[in-house]
Design an enzyme around this catalytic site. Structure first.
Site, PDB file in Angstrom:
ATOM      1  N   SER A   1       0.848  -1.232  -0.088  1.00 14.61           N
ATOM      2  CA  SER A   1      -0.032  -0.203   0.005  1.00 14.61           C
ATOM      3  C   SER A   1       0.803   1.140  -0.056  1.00 14.61           C
ATOM      4  CB  SER A   1      -0.919  -0.009   1.240  1.00 14.61           C
ATOM      5  OG  SER A   1      -0.055   0.357   2.404  1.00 14.61           O
ATOM      6  N   LYS A   2       0.160   2.251  -0.223  1.00 19.51           N
ATOM      7  CA  LYS A   2       1.031   3.777  -0.129  1.00 19.51           C
ATOM      8  C   LYS A   2       2.032   3.729   1.063  1.00 19.51           C
ATOM      9  CE  LYS A   2      -2.400   6.554  -2.442  1.00 19.51           C
ATOM     10  NZ  LYS A   2      -3.791   6.284  -2.315  1.00 19.51           N
ATOM     11  N   ARG A   3       1.650   3.082   2.154  1.00 23.96           N
ATOM     12  CA  ARG A   3       2.891   2.979   3.321  1.00 23.96           C
ATOM     13  C   ARG A   3       3.962   2.560   2.968  1.00 23.96           C
ATOM     14  NH1 ARG A   3       2.637  -0.561   6.931  1.00 23.96           N
ATOM     15  NH2 ARG A   3       1.107  -1.747   5.794  1.00 23.96           N
TER      16      ARG A   3
END
Ligand code: GLU
Length: 492
Positions: free
Chosen positions: A254-256
């Site tokens: 994910s963006k993390r």
């Protein structure tokens, strides 16, 4: 004769184009090329709220940038046009009518609130929420009553009871589902648009798709799709569900975890060949030890039976390693082209330079070619050639310039530099030799103050590379300014 392999990539244009989508596109592309078949690009845009033309354009641009051309589909056309689902609505409506007529589908008048209430009560009882079939057997009178209330019906598929649904999957083998766990599901929404599970079957059949290769997250949709294939007497394609992509910490990417869209990697200055190479290894295991693959090599080596069941881990260090490999193979001109947008963004260039100026810029950027993993790292690697104003990095650097021998070193150095105007490494070395002789000093006592005065730092690229690129005038200016910063008085 073997049936022609026809695969498709069928993105929903609902946001940035995720690297997972690019990987699905790539596996389909490789399978098509390997089998001398066809890749179809279909746009699944029936979620009107979330779909946009802008996102569709991004997807197409990203696929083209990666060199994943399609044989049939949106923009290029083909025998099954149109390839955008919102332009094919009539077809879905016809099949929905066919299922209604055969009693394999029915109108459902439940409101969102009623459905939500049903869901909550099932959850309370500890049951899996699913549609319990309230509208399954409405009489024509009951239907008319709902209609007169102004309710707009959806169309639900009547899921057969007690049926085993076997999904033949190239990656996972045969996966069996129980139809009793699947509630009657919506195939046409109340606004007359098909749901994904319905449209995808109609289109995959209409477009003669032989292999459906897509992300694992769709595996749970597949039994629903199999039921529709059977209800309509369509032969089923072969499925292949590719594993999830996880971040290095083994949670879903994910963006993390950093950049997740193809466009972000393009803007960071990664090379498309490297992305393709990297994505291919994300879930597919090549037969040998080789890790660097050109597209043609991938096509030759690819096969679905080496696509792994377990999740693929996105390793940015590996991507950087692969990208660096491709970067090193660029010509000086190509590497400069890669650097350009990044240098422009930093304000180092206008991008319109020509002649001697361009030549100088190419020589400057070439000094970074061995040291960067992707384009956006270039400005920092060459900043010393663009920034004449810099601080002395620390007290130690300042102390180097305060050595009593420094004025003599600099005086000699600048005199010899003006005389020789060195253009290459050997002539710079000759200048240093002369300075050493004149001052009676050893190497480091000469190099280090010159280095600090020219860059502010005690470490960095070879002086023999830096000096010809800076030229005599800029060297002189920098030396004067650095000595002033260190409080050293000289009188050249
Ligand atoms: N439109 C679906 C998606 O983007 C495609 C799934 C499929 O390939 O069937 O997830």
């Amino acid at each position: 004769m073997e049936k022609e392999v026809r695969v498709r990539f069928a993105p929903s244009p609902t946001g940035p184009f995720h690297i997972g989508g690019a990987r699905s596109a790539l596996f389909n592309y490789l399978l098509a090329k390997k089998s001398k078949g066809k890749l179809i690009l279909r746009i699944e845009d029936t979620d009107l709220e979330r779909s946009s033309r802008e996102s569709e354009e991004n997807i197409k641009a990203a696929l083209r940038w990666l060199g994943l051309d399609w044989d049939e589909g949106i923009d290029v056309g083909g025998p099954h046009a149109p390839y955008r689902q919102t332009e094919r609505l009539e077809l879905y409506r016809q099949y929905a009518q066919q299922l209604l007529a055969a009693g394999q589908a029915y109108y459902c008048y439940c409101t969102d609130e009623e459905l939500e209430a049903e869901r909550q009560s099932l959850l309370k009882e500890g049951k899996m929420p699913r549609y319990m079939g309230r509208c399954r057997d409405l009489s024509p009178e009951q239907q008319a009553a709902f209609e007169s209330e102004g309710r707009k019906p959806t169309i639900r598929f009547r899921v057969p009871e007690h049926q085993e649904i076997a999904v033949r999957d190239l990656v996972r083998g045969t996966v069996v589902f129980d139809s009793d766990n699947i509630g009657d599901f919506v195939i046409m929404k109340s606004d007359g648009l098909p749901t994904y599970n319905f449209a995808v079957v109609i289109d995959d059949h209409a477009m003669n798709i032989t292999h459906v290769i897509r992300a694992e997250e769709h595996l749970s949709n597949t039994p629903r799709q199999c039921l529709i294939y059977d209800a309509l007497n369509f032969p089923q394609p072969v499925f292949g569900h590719i594993s999830l992509i996880l971040g290095k910490d083994h949670t879903k990417m994910s963006k993390r975890h950093g950049a997740t869209s193809v466009d972000q990697y393009r803007r960071l200055g990664y090379l498309p060949e490297a992305i393709v190479n990297f994505l291919a290894l994300l879930g597919w295991a090549p037969p040998g030890e080789q890790e660097i693959f050109s597209k043609d090599e991938l096509i030759a080596a690819f096969s679905m039976d080496r696509v792994a069941k377990n999740p693929a881990v996105f390793d940015l260090d590996k991507l950087n390693w692969i990208d660096q490999h491709y970067i090193r193979r660029l010509s000086v001109e190509e590497f400069y082209e890669l650097a350009k947008p990044h240098l422009r963004e930093k304000g180092y260039i206008t991008g319109r330079e020509t002649g001697k100026e361009l030549e100088w810029l190419q020589r400057v950027t070439a000094t970074a070619q061995e040291h960067v993993a992707y384009g956006a790292q270039i400005p920092a690697a060459v900043s010393l050639y663009f920034e004449d104003e810099f601080p002395l990095e620390d007290e130690e650097a300042k102390a180097v310039l305060c050595d009593p021998a420094v004025p003599a070193v600099m005086e000699n150095f600048l005199r010899e530099l003006a005389k020789a105007e060195p253009e290459d490494a050997p002539s710079v070395k000759a200048v240093f030799k002369t300075v050493q002789k004149a001052t009676g000093l050893k190497g480091k006592a000469v190099f280090m103050p010159v280095r600090v005065a020219l860059t502010g730092k005690q470490h960095g690229p070879e002086l023999a590379a830096i000096i010809p690129l800076l030229g005599e005038k800029r060297c002189r200016k920098r030396i004067e300014a650095s000595l002033a910063k260190a409080g050293v008085k000289v009188n050249f």
